[in-house]
Scaffold this active site. Sequence first.
Site, PDB file in Angstrom:
ATOM      1  CE  LYS A 157      33.848-116.383 -81.087  1.00  0.00           C
ATOM      2  NZ  LYS A 157      33.243-117.268 -82.099  1.00  0.00           N
ATOM      3  CD  GLN A 213      35.232-112.180 -86.480  1.00  0.00           C
ATOM      4  OE1 GLN A 213      36.220-111.586 -86.116  1.00  0.00           O
ATOM      5  NE2 GLN A 213      34.026-111.655 -86.362  1.00  0.00           N
ATOM      6  CG  ASP A 253      28.958-118.568 -85.800  1.00  0.00           C
ATOM      7  OD1 ASP A 253      28.919-117.459 -85.245  1.00  0.00           O
ATOM      8  OD2 ASP A 253      28.787-118.725 -87.022  1.00  0.00           O
ATOM      9  N   GLY A 271      28.525-112.327 -84.004  1.00  0.00           N
ATOM     10  CA  GLY A 271      27.206-112.472 -83.381  1.00  0.00           C
ATOM     11  C   GLY A 271      27.362-113.458 -82.245  1.00  0.00           C
ATOM     12  CG  HIS A 272      29.980-113.115 -79.668  1.00  0.00           C
ATOM     13  ND1 HIS A 272      31.074-112.469 -79.155  1.00  0.00           N
ATOM     14  CD2 HIS A 272      30.375-113.606 -80.876  1.00  0.00           C
ATOM     15  CE1 HIS A 272      32.082-112.559 -80.020  1.00  0.00           C
ATOM     16  NE2 HIS A 272      31.679-113.246 -81.067  1.00  0.00           N
TER      17      HIS A 272
END
Length: 428
Positions: free
Chosen positions: A16, A228, A13, A40-41
């Site tokens: 990225k 990650q 988180d 989750g991006h």
Amino acid sequence: MPGTCVIGLQWGDEAKGKIVDLLTERHDVVVRYQGGANAGHTVVTGGETYKLSLIPSGILREKVRCVVTGGVVLNPKSLLAEVDGLVARGVAVGENLMLSDRAHLMFPWHLEEERLEAGALADGEAIGTTMRGIGPCYRDKVGRSHAIRLGDLYRGDLRQRIKKIAADKNRLLSALAGSADFQPIDPAAVHEEATGYAERLKPHVADTTAYLLDTLEAEGRVLFEGAQGALLDIDHGTFPYVTSSNSSGVGISSGAGVPARYLNKLIGVAKAYSTRVGGGPFPTEQDNPTGQHLRDRGNEYGTVTRRPRRCGWFDAVAVHYTARLSGVDTLAVMLLDVLSELPEIHVCTAYEIDGRRVTNFPSQIGDLRQARPVYETLPGWECDITEVRRWNDLPENALRYLDCLRDLVGRPIEVVSVGPDRDQTIFA
Ligand code: GDP
Ligand code: IMO
Ligand code: MG
């Protein structure tokens, strides 16, 4: 310079998604090469927020091809839901999405295994996974006998394979459940669902290794999007409180099937402070009003699970380690604006373990648990920086803080982010 890589240097988180989105403009191909629907991006552009999980963040730009390689564990159901969600918002998803026939597939038994194992203790504390079946699916990949890859969906023996695996999995699930309830797997239903997914996914399935090697040999510009963060790397992270793939820079080659010679530039992404979701030691954690302030200002709630993220000061011992491990050339320092109201900011420059001062990141979780951070204290800037767009317009104390991070991590800072939007970015 065909291959650029974006790697998270903390516990995930790090924003990225924002950096990948910004760099995509200058690339032909964006690649996801490890992890799965645990990622989750977030990309924010023109007031619109997109949350991407399995699909590379490059999907939002036209003319960019997005590739999911064999190192990813793919949940067909989540992937198709993500495709449908994007299409409903007017994002084109067609030939621009390629999925590796080598990618391992997530099946209902993986989710059930993880559910029954949840809370399973590692070193006395739950790992606190995202419950997306990541560990069980990678476990079957390494074990081989119970693995099904995307390419296997198109083989004549699929029904038989599912039947055999389901029989073994039902015995395993029953044992794991003990006296608790569990959902037995119905192989016929799993087969029917899988053949439905196979048909919908077929136009996207390809040998992505061959495609990427061809592209790189022809000097195509490829961007590798890490998921990650390096501290969650299965081999080099804070084991056992990690994910099940190589999420540091060392995982790019194996996950994508691309030799290191093509990985020309590595950008390490770090928050201006630290966060972590799930269990495990976190030496600079601020489980106090300062941590809550960071959580509120940074909106630190998980993209995938909405869990509150644990928050703390920037840990230069950890980031120096992960920047070296990942072969990082330059840094992107994100969410600097979150620190704007603090009168003083602390940065961890060393640990004290058993009375010894240590600057090498410990390999053993027991040592990390005992680590007491040694802090350098810097003055805050105490003003809003979200409208700043040029390096030299940043307040003096913000520049001082960035210089301190640069010196401690030993890498130049190329990008600073002062807000979630594409525009809220400063290039050095
Ligand atoms: P990723 O998993 O590394 O892509 O990061 P996430 O998307 O899970 O979390 C980063 C969060 O920070 C997202 O909600 C972003 O919209 C947000 N974000 C990104 N850059 C900035 C920034 O500079 N300032 C603030 N306040 N938020 C940011
Ligand atoms: P992105 O790509 C933050 C964490 C989980 C848990 C551990 C293992 O958005 O940065 P898993 O489900 O992978 O077996 O969980 O890893 N984790 C993440 N934390 N960001 C992520 O992804 C994460 N993916 C997994 O919270 O502690
Ligand atoms: Mg995330």
